[in-house]
Every structure is written in C-alpha cells, then in structure tokens.
Design a protein around this motif. Structure first.
Motif, PDB file in Angstrom:
ATOM      1  N   VAL A 160     -18.521 -47.973  -4.822  1.00 41.19           N
ATOM      2  CA  VAL A 160     -19.685 -48.113  -5.699  1.00 41.19           C
ATOM      3  C   VAL A 160     -19.861 -49.588  -6.013  1.00 41.19           C
ATOM      4  O   VAL A 160     -18.952 -50.218  -6.582  1.00 41.19           O
ATOM      5  CB  VAL A 160     -19.504 -47.292  -7.002  1.00 41.19           C
ATOM      6  N   ASP A 161     -20.997 -50.140  -5.603  1.00 39.89           N
ATOM      7  CA  ASP A 161     -21.299 -51.552  -5.876  1.00 39.89           C
ATOM      8  C   ASP A 161     -20.170 -52.487  -5.444  1.00 39.89           C
ATOM      9  O   ASP A 161     -19.777 -53.397  -6.188  1.00 39.89           O
ATOM     10  CB  ASP A 161     -21.608 -51.759  -7.366  1.00 39.89           C
ATOM     11  N   GLY A 162     -19.628 -52.253  -4.251  1.00 36.65           N
ATOM     12  CA  GLY A 162     -18.583 -53.127  -3.725  1.00 36.65           C
ATOM     13  C   GLY A 162     -17.208 -52.913  -4.316  1.00 36.65           C
ATOM     14  O   GLY A 162     -16.286 -53.680  -4.053  1.00 36.65           O
ATOM     15  N   LYS A 163     -17.062 -51.853  -5.097  1.00 33.85           N
ATOM     16  CA  LYS A 163     -15.772 -51.546  -5.718  1.00 33.85           C
ATOM     17  C   LYS A 163     -15.198 -50.268  -5.109  1.00 33.85           C
ATOM     18  O   LYS A 163     -15.859 -49.239  -5.079  1.00 33.85           O
ATOM     19  CB  LYS A 163     -15.940 -51.363  -7.229  1.00 33.85           C
ATOM     20  N   VAL A 164     -13.951 -50.353  -4.633  1.00 35.22           N
ATOM     21  CA  VAL A 164     -13.275 -49.178  -4.082  1.00 35.22           C
ATOM     22  C   VAL A 164     -12.666 -48.401  -5.239  1.00 35.22           C
ATOM     23  O   VAL A 164     -11.984 -48.969  -6.099  1.00 35.22           O
ATOM     24  CB  VAL A 164     -12.172 -49.580  -3.083  1.00 35.22           C
ATOM     25  N   GLN A 165     -12.926 -47.093  -5.247  1.00 34.66           N
ATOM     26  CA  GLN A 165     -12.411 -46.224  -6.294  1.00 34.66           C
ATOM     27  C   GLN A 165     -11.652 -45.070  -5.661  1.00 34.66           C
ATOM     28  O   GLN A 165     -11.992 -44.607  -4.570  1.00 34.66           O
ATOM     29  CB  GLN A 165     -13.558 -45.679  -7.146  1.00 34.66           C
ATOM     30  N   VAL A 166     -10.617 -44.600  -6.349  1.00 29.80           N
ATOM     31  CA  VAL A 166      -9.773 -43.504  -5.881  1.00 29.80           C
ATOM     32  C   VAL A 166      -9.716 -42.432  -6.962  1.00 29.80           C
ATOM     33  O   VAL A 166      -9.660 -42.749  -8.154  1.00 29.80           O
ATOM     34  CB  VAL A 166      -8.340 -43.996  -5.570  1.00 29.80           C
ATOM     35  N   SER A 167      -9.719 -41.178  -6.526  1.00 25.54           N
ATOM     36  CA  SER A 167      -9.563 -40.057  -7.452  1.00 25.54           C
ATOM     37  C   SER A 167      -8.198 -39.414  -7.239  1.00 25.54           C
ATOM     38  O   SER A 167      -7.802 -39.162  -6.103  1.00 25.54           O
ATOM     39  CB  SER A 167     -10.657 -39.013  -7.216  1.00 25.54           C
ATOM     40  N   MET A 211     -15.231 -32.087 -13.143  1.00 22.25           N
ATOM     41  CA  MET A 211     -15.841 -33.203 -12.457  1.00 22.25           C
ATOM     42  C   MET A 211     -14.752 -34.212 -12.063  1.00 22.25           C
ATOM     43  O   MET A 211     -13.880 -34.546 -12.842  1.00 22.25           O
ATOM     44  CB  MET A 211     -16.858 -33.866 -13.389  1.00 22.25           C
ATOM     45  N   ARG A 212     -14.826 -34.653 -10.837  1.00 22.27           N
ATOM     46  CA  ARG A 212     -13.826 -35.583 -10.295  1.00 22.27           C
ATOM     47  C   ARG A 212     -13.901 -36.935 -10.999  1.00 22.27           C
ATOM     48  O   ARG A 212     -14.978 -37.467 -11.201  1.00 22.27           O
ATOM     49  CB  ARG A 212     -14.086 -35.756  -8.793  1.00 22.27           C
ATOM     50  N   GLN A 213     -12.749 -37.480 -11.372  1.00 20.52           N
ATOM     51  CA  GLN A 213     -12.660 -38.782 -12.030  1.00 20.52           C
ATOM     52  C   GLN A 213     -12.183 -39.826 -11.016  1.00 20.52           C
ATOM     53  O   GLN A 213     -11.204 -39.587 -10.301  1.00 20.52           O
ATOM     54  CB  GLN A 213     -11.668 -38.718 -13.197  1.00 20.52           C
ATOM     55  N   PHE A 214     -12.858 -40.963 -10.975  1.00 18.85           N
ATOM     56  CA  PHE A 214     -12.486 -42.042 -10.062  1.00 18.85           C
ATOM     57  C   PHE A 214     -12.049 -43.262 -10.860  1.00 18.85           C
ATOM     58  O   PHE A 214     -12.553 -43.513 -11.945  1.00 18.85           O
ATOM     59  CB  PHE A 214     -13.672 -42.430  -9.172  1.00 18.85           C
ATOM     60  N   GLN A 215     -11.110 -44.010 -10.263  1.00 18.62           N
ATOM     61  CA  GLN A 215     -10.624 -45.233 -10.901  1.00 18.62           C
ATOM     62  C   GLN A 215     -10.705 -46.394  -9.910  1.00 18.62           C
ATOM     63  O   GLN A 215     -10.382 -46.245  -8.725  1.00 18.62           O
ATOM     64  CB  GLN A 215      -9.187 -45.036 -11.373  1.00 18.62           C
ATOM     65  N   PHE A 216     -11.118 -47.537 -10.415  1.00 13.57           N
ATOM     66  CA  PHE A 216     -11.231 -48.750  -9.614  1.00 13.57           C
ATOM     67  C   PHE A 216      -9.855 -49.194  -9.119  1.00 13.57           C
ATOM     68  O   PHE A 216      -8.889 -49.199  -9.887  1.00 13.57           O
ATOM     69  CB  PHE A 216     -11.860 -49.853 -10.469  1.00 13.57           C
ATOM     70  N   VAL A 217      -9.772 -49.577  -7.827  1.00 15.75           N
ATOM     71  CA  VAL A 217      -8.505 -50.106  -7.303  1.00 15.75           C
ATOM     72  C   VAL A 217      -8.636 -51.503  -6.705  1.00 15.75           C
ATOM     73  O   VAL A 217      -7.677 -52.267  -6.722  1.00 15.75           O
ATOM     74  CB  VAL A 217      -7.844 -49.142  -6.285  1.00 15.75           C
ATOM     75  N   CYS A 218      -9.798 -51.849  -6.148  1.00 12.80           N
ATOM     76  CA  CYS A 218     -10.006 -53.194  -5.614  1.00 12.80           C
ATOM     77  C   CYS A 218     -11.461 -53.370  -5.205  1.00 12.80           C
ATOM     78  O   CYS A 218     -12.210 -52.405  -5.126  1.00 12.80           O
ATOM     79  CB  CYS A 218      -9.082 -53.475  -4.422  1.00 12.80           C
ATOM     80  N   GLN A 219     -11.831 -54.599  -4.923  1.00 13.93           N
ATOM     81  CA  GLN A 219     -13.140 -54.901  -4.358  1.00 13.93           C
ATOM     82  C   GLN A 219     -13.070 -54.644  -2.852  1.00 13.93           C
ATOM     83  O   GLN A 219     -12.001 -54.803  -2.252  1.00 13.93           O
ATOM     84  CB  GLN A 219     -13.506 -56.370  -4.598  1.00 13.93           C
ATOM     85  N   THR A 220     -14.172 -54.287  -2.247  1.00 12.72           N
ATOM     86  CA  THR A 220     -14.168 -54.057  -0.797  1.00 12.72           C
ATOM     87  C   THR A 220     -13.725 -55.313  -0.049  1.00 12.72           C
ATOM     88  O   THR A 220     -13.013 -55.225   0.948  1.00 12.72           O
ATOM     89  CB  THR A 220     -15.548 -53.607  -0.291  1.00 12.72           C
ATOM     90  N   ASP A 221     -14.107 -56.483  -0.552  1.00 12.01           N
ATOM     91  CA  ASP A 221     -13.731 -57.747   0.103  1.00 12.01           C
ATOM     92  C   ASP A 221     -12.239 -58.047   0.020  1.00 12.01           C
ATOM     93  O   ASP A 221     -11.739 -58.890   0.761  1.00 12.01           O
ATOM     94  CB  ASP A 221     -14.501 -58.918  -0.521  1.00 12.01           C
TER      95      ASP A 221
END
Length: 108
Positions: free
Chosen positions: A95-102, A1-11
């Motif tokens: 997800v919920d305004g949060k940019v995530q990268v895998s 399963m792909r793991q994602f990590q938060f990098v910044c808010q969309t704003d």
C-alpha cells in the motif's frame, strides 16, 4: 477482518533479495520474487535456521544449513511429502510503497 502491519518500504527490498522482519515477536522471512513480496515463518521447520538468510531462486527457498527446500508461496516442504515440515506462510500486500504482512490465519 485481516489486520496488516508495516514491515518495510518496497525500495528497502530489491527484486531477488530477502530479509528477516519481526511482527509482534514473530520472525518472518520476506522475499521479493519478481516484484511480488512473499512471506514465510523465518525459522526452518527442520533445524530452526533462518530461511531469510538461505538462498532462493524463483519461489523456492533453501535452508542455509541442510538445504531443505520450501515453496515461498505455499510453505510446502519440497524435498519429500512430509507436511509436518511445511513452513507457515503469511499474506502480504503493498500500500503506497509500503510492504505489509498479516499474521492472521489463512481462513480469515
């Protein structure tokens, strides 16, 4: 399963802007292309310059040193047919305004 990590808010990254982010020690160029977040390895495969600090238009980024062009969606080096110079791309999601990268490989 792909793991994602938060990098910044969309704003934090308006349309038409880019920034360098770090995920588990990996420097990534993050680009907001018309509201879609695209991510590539930040280091230009040619000379190592920051792609996030290059210039981009649409889905194409140009390295700031030698102006080599790369497709942000595929990582393909666009100036010549030399796949050894392609840049690595990463899957993103919001997800919920949060940019995530895998960092997981594309085949996962």
């Amino acid at each position: 399963m792909r793991q994602f990590q938060f990098v910044c808010q969309t704003d934090d990254l308006p349309i038409g802007k880019s920034k360098m982010v770090k995920v588990d020690g990996q420097l990534i160029g993050l680009f907001n292309v018309d509201g879609e977040f695209l991510a590539v390895s930040n280091e230009c495969p040619h000379a190592g310059a920051s792609l996030a600090h290059g210039t981009f238009e649409g889905e194409v980024v140009s390295c700031r040193i030698h102006h080599w062009k790369f497709c942000l969606r595929s990582g393909r080096y666009l100036d010549q047919d030399k796949p050894e110079f392609n840049a690595r791309t990463f899957v993103t999601r919001v997800v919920d305004g949060k940019v995530q990268v895998s960092l997981d490989a594309d085949d996962e």
